[in-house]
Scaffold this motif. Structure first.
Motif, PDB file in Angstrom:
ATOM      1  N   MET A   1     -30.095  42.528  70.832  1.00 43.57           N
ATOM      2  CA  MET A   1     -30.994  41.401  70.589  1.00 43.57           C
ATOM      3  C   MET A   1     -30.266  40.070  70.784  1.00 43.57           C
ATOM      4  N   MET A   2     -29.082  39.970  70.189  1.00 42.77           N
ATOM      5  CA  MET A   2     -28.324  38.724  70.314  1.00 42.77           C
ATOM      6  C   MET A   2     -27.930  38.483  71.766  1.00 42.77           C
ATOM      7  N   ALA A   3     -27.559  39.538  72.462  1.00 42.76           N
ATOM      8  CA  ALA A   3     -27.208  39.399  73.876  1.00 42.76           C
ATOM      9  C   ALA A   3     -28.398  38.895  74.681  1.00 42.76           C
ATOM     10  N   GLU A   4     -29.588  39.332  74.324  1.00 41.66           N
ATOM     11  CA  GLU A   4     -30.787  38.860  75.023  1.00 41.66           C
ATOM     12  C   GLU A   4     -30.990  37.368  74.772  1.00 41.66           C
ATOM     13  N   LEU A   5     -30.764  36.934  73.542  1.00 39.08           N
ATOM     14  CA  LEU A   5     -30.900  35.512  73.236  1.00 39.08           C
ATOM     15  C   LEU A   5     -29.882  34.678  74.014  1.00 39.08           C
ATOM     16  N   PHE A   6     -28.723  35.256  74.286  1.00 36.33           N
ATOM     17  CA  PHE A   6     -27.697  34.568  75.069  1.00 36.33           C
ATOM     18  C   PHE A   6     -27.975  34.649  76.567  1.00 36.33           C
ATOM     19  N   GLY A   7     -28.986  35.448  76.970  1.00 38.99           N
ATOM     20  CA  GLY A   7     -29.295  35.607  78.388  1.00 38.99           C
ATOM     21  C   GLY A   7     -28.322  36.515  79.106  1.00 38.99           C
ATOM     22  N   LYS A   8     -27.778  37.513  78.391  1.00 41.55           N
ATOM     23  CA  LYS A   8     -26.742  38.372  78.957  1.00 41.55           C
ATOM     24  C   LYS A   8     -27.302  39.695  79.476  1.00 41.55           C
TER      25      LYS A   8
ATOM     26  N   THR B   1     -26.386  42.669  78.903  1.00 42.80           N
ATOM     27  CA  THR B   1     -26.454  43.735  77.910  1.00 42.80           C
ATOM     28  C   THR B   1     -27.640  43.598  76.961  1.00 42.80           C
ATOM     29  N   GLY B   2     -28.443  42.569  77.138  1.00 44.22           N
ATOM     30  CA  GLY B   2     -29.612  42.395  76.290  1.00 44.22           C
ATOM     31  C   GLY B   2     -30.687  43.416  76.591  1.00 44.22           C
ATOM     32  N   TYR B   3     -31.671  43.492  75.718  1.00 49.04           N
ATOM     33  CA  TYR B   3     -32.729  44.492  75.880  1.00 49.04           C
ATOM     34  C   TYR B   3     -33.470  44.363  77.204  1.00 49.04           C
ATOM     35  N   CYS B   4     -33.631  43.156  77.678  1.00 44.48           N
ATOM     36  CA  CYS B   4     -34.330  42.934  78.947  1.00 44.48           C
ATOM     37  C   CYS B   4     -33.375  42.327  79.978  1.00 44.48           C
ATOM     38  N   HIS B   5     -32.097  42.644  79.820  1.00 45.62           N
ATOM     39  CA  HIS B   5     -31.052  42.206  80.762  1.00 45.62           C
ATOM     40  C   HIS B   5     -31.024  40.684  80.922  1.00 45.62           C
ATOM     41  N   GLY B   6     -31.319  39.993  79.823  1.00 42.42           N
ATOM     42  CA  GLY B   6     -31.250  38.541  79.842  1.00 42.42           C
ATOM     43  C   GLY B   6     -32.477  37.847  80.386  1.00 42.42           C
ATOM     44  N   LYS B   7     -33.508  38.599  80.762  1.00 44.75           N
ATOM     45  CA  LYS B   7     -34.701  37.988  81.378  1.00 44.75           C
ATOM     46  C   LYS B   7     -35.711  37.481  80.349  1.00 44.75           C
ATOM     47  N   SER B   8     -35.710  38.044  79.150  1.00 47.07           N
ATOM     48  CA  SER B   8     -36.794  37.742  78.210  1.00 47.07           C
ATOM     49  C   SER B   8     -36.477  36.578  77.290  1.00 47.07           C
ATOM     50  N   GLY B   9     -35.227  36.421  76.936  1.00 48.04           N
ATOM     51  CA  GLY B   9     -34.896  35.426  75.939  1.00 48.04           C
ATOM     52  C   GLY B   9     -35.460  35.791  74.578  1.00 48.04           C
ATOM     53  N   SER B  10     -35.650  34.798  73.732  1.00 48.19           N
ATOM     54  CA  SER B  10     -36.060  35.032  72.354  1.00 48.19           C
ATOM     55  C   SER B  10     -37.485  35.554  72.227  1.00 48.19           C
TER      56      SER B  10
ATOM     57  N   GLU C   1     -20.314  38.171  68.681  1.00 47.74           N
ATOM     58  CA  GLU C   1     -19.143  38.413  69.528  1.00 47.74           C
ATOM     59  C   GLU C   1     -19.495  39.305  70.706  1.00 47.74           C
ATOM     60  N   PHE C   2     -20.317  40.329  70.451  1.00 47.43           N
ATOM     61  CA  PHE C   2     -20.759  41.203  71.544  1.00 47.43           C
ATOM     62  C   PHE C   2     -21.480  40.394  72.608  1.00 47.43           C
ATOM     63  N   ALA C   3     -22.357  39.501  72.160  1.00 43.51           N
ATOM     64  CA  ALA C   3     -23.127  38.694  73.105  1.00 43.51           C
ATOM     65  C   ALA C   3     -22.227  37.742  73.881  1.00 43.51           C
ATOM     66  N   ARG C   4     -21.320  37.106  73.198  1.00 45.46           N
ATOM     67  CA  ARG C   4     -20.420  36.160  73.864  1.00 45.46           C
ATOM     68  C   ARG C   4     -19.546  36.838  74.916  1.00 45.46           C
ATOM     69  N   GLU C   5     -19.132  38.070  74.616  1.00 43.83           N
ATOM     70  CA  GLU C   5     -18.234  38.779  75.523  1.00 43.83           C
ATOM     71  C   GLU C   5     -18.960  39.489  76.662  1.00 43.83           C
ATOM     72  N   SER C   6     -20.276  39.596  76.565  1.00 45.19           N
ATOM     73  CA  SER C   6     -21.051  40.292  77.594  1.00 45.19           C
ATOM     74  C   SER C   6     -21.152  39.459  78.864  1.00 45.19           C
ATOM     75  N   GLU C   7     -21.390  40.154  79.975  1.00 44.73           N
ATOM     76  CA  GLU C   7     -21.494  39.491  81.271  1.00 44.73           C
ATOM     77  C   GLU C   7     -22.875  38.897  81.488  1.00 44.73           C
ATOM     78  N   MET C   8     -22.896  37.823  82.271  1.00 42.05           N
ATOM     79  CA  MET C   8     -24.167  37.290  82.714  1.00 42.05           C
ATOM     80  C   MET C   8     -24.776  38.239  83.746  1.00 42.05           C
ATOM     81  N   PRO C   9     -26.095  38.310  83.854  1.00 43.69           N
ATOM     82  CA  PRO C   9     -26.702  39.206  84.844  1.00 43.69           C
ATOM     83  C   PRO C   9     -26.437  38.738  86.264  1.00 43.69           C
TER      84      PRO C   9
END
Length: 328
Positions: A85-92, A94-103, A304-312
């Motif tokens: 979830m946090m990764a998605e908010l960061f646009g990463k 590893t987020g649930y929607c690979h950074g496409k959905s945001g919050s 930390e997971f979100a910060r360390e994740s890659e951008m899509p």
């Protein structure tokens, strides 16, 4: 399954854990947004935790929910991973929607979370569709649809409730009445006192509950779930609650008074449940503080997971956007 009346100390402890996790998640998101680490807007669920946790703890893991633009609490209560979830908010990636959905559009269909939604009132239509799918597949699942009182003025919400009522679909409509549709008081949007009468129009039972009391929400949802599983159709729950933050982060909230906010903060659902567990169930205050610290650590790990994740990869921008052509 809830029996609709009993108090269970162990269940209440787990509900407090989830409410603390939601509160810490949202508090940290507010800080991250203020520090310009998150793109887009965020709409926080602080103050309304008892509704999401009470309702979601009354359904099974393989049941479904639909959410709103204020959906972080619903997602966590349904069991979604704070890391993703946090990764998605960061646009990463590893987020649930690979950074496409945001919050506002986090979804995990496999977990029964059919999506947060930036369109006011869109969730109930998806929930009715899910209810129809459940009925056609001959399953015993239910779908809980969260929406705000502002959505009660949307035509699609009434269309969804009408169809669910006509077909006796297993949908529980949960209206989170936090008194304001964006910045407009509910009484200036609706020419009715309360919303329970809306269910009567569509032939479904309605119940107004204290949305600051997780046990009351749990019991009411349990009764509605039992009806739905027994083939008796949908229900409407009006949960009277309050958001402590603005409609969005940065909202100056000039439309309400400090005294009003303070009155509702005296009924903080997290603090109230914690105090109740100490006084009634005899747990130590140190245990409550330990749960609070666990929530902080869990959320910080997600950051930390979100910060360390890659951008899509930009090349993946259109992946997952369109359905596959099943005719081929």
């Amino acid at each position: 399954m809830p029996d609709g009346t009993s108090r269970d100390g162990d269940r209440a402890i787990e509900q407090l854990r989830e409410m603390l996790l939601i509160r810490e998640f949202e508090t940290r998101v507010s800080e991250l947004f203020e520090n310009n680490e998150l793109p887009g807007f965020v709409h926080l669920y602080v103050g309304q935790e008892a509704v999401a946790v009470g309702a979601c703890s009354a359904i099974d893991e393989d049941d479904y929910i639909t959410s709103t633009h204020r959906g972080h609490g619903h997602a966590i209560a349904k069991g979604l991973d704070p890391d993703r979830m946090m990764a998605e908010l960061f646009g990463k990636e590893t987020g649930y929607c690979h950074g496409k959905s945001g919050s506002m559009h986090i979804a995990d269909v496999d977990a029964g979370m059919l999506g947060a939604n930036g369109i006011v009132g869109a969730g109930p239509t998806l929930a009715t569709g899910a209810g129809l799918s459940i009925r056609r597949r001959g399953e015993e699942n239910v779908c809980v649809s969260f929406f705000g009182e502002g959505a009660m003025a949307e035509g699609q919400v009434h269309e969804a409730m009408n169809l669910a009522g006509v077909r006796d679909l297993p949908v529980i409509f949960v209206c989170e009445n936090n008194l304001y549709g964006e910045m407009t008081p509910a009484e200036e949007q609706h020419h009715v006192e309360g919303f329970a009468s809306r269910g009567d129009v569509y032939g479904m039972p309605s119940e107004t509950v204290d949305g600051m009391d997780v046990g009351e929400v749990y019991d009411a949802t349990g009764r509605a779930v039992e009806r739905a599983r027994n083939g008796e159709g949908p229900s409407l729950l009006i949960c009277e609650t309050y958001r402590y933050r603005g409609h969005y982060e940065g909202d100056p909230t000039r439309y309400r008074t400090d005294e009003e906010v303070e009155r509702w903060q005296e009924r903080d659902p997290v603090s109230t449940l914690a105090a109740d567990l100490v006084e009634v169930d005899g747990i130590d205050e140190e245990e409550v503080e330990s749960m609070r610290e666990d929530a902080r650590e869990r959320v910080e790990a997600a950051v930390e997971f979100a910060r360390e994740s890659e951008m899509p990869d930009p090349e993946t921008a259109f992946e997952g956007v369109y359905a596959e052509d099943l005719s081929r």
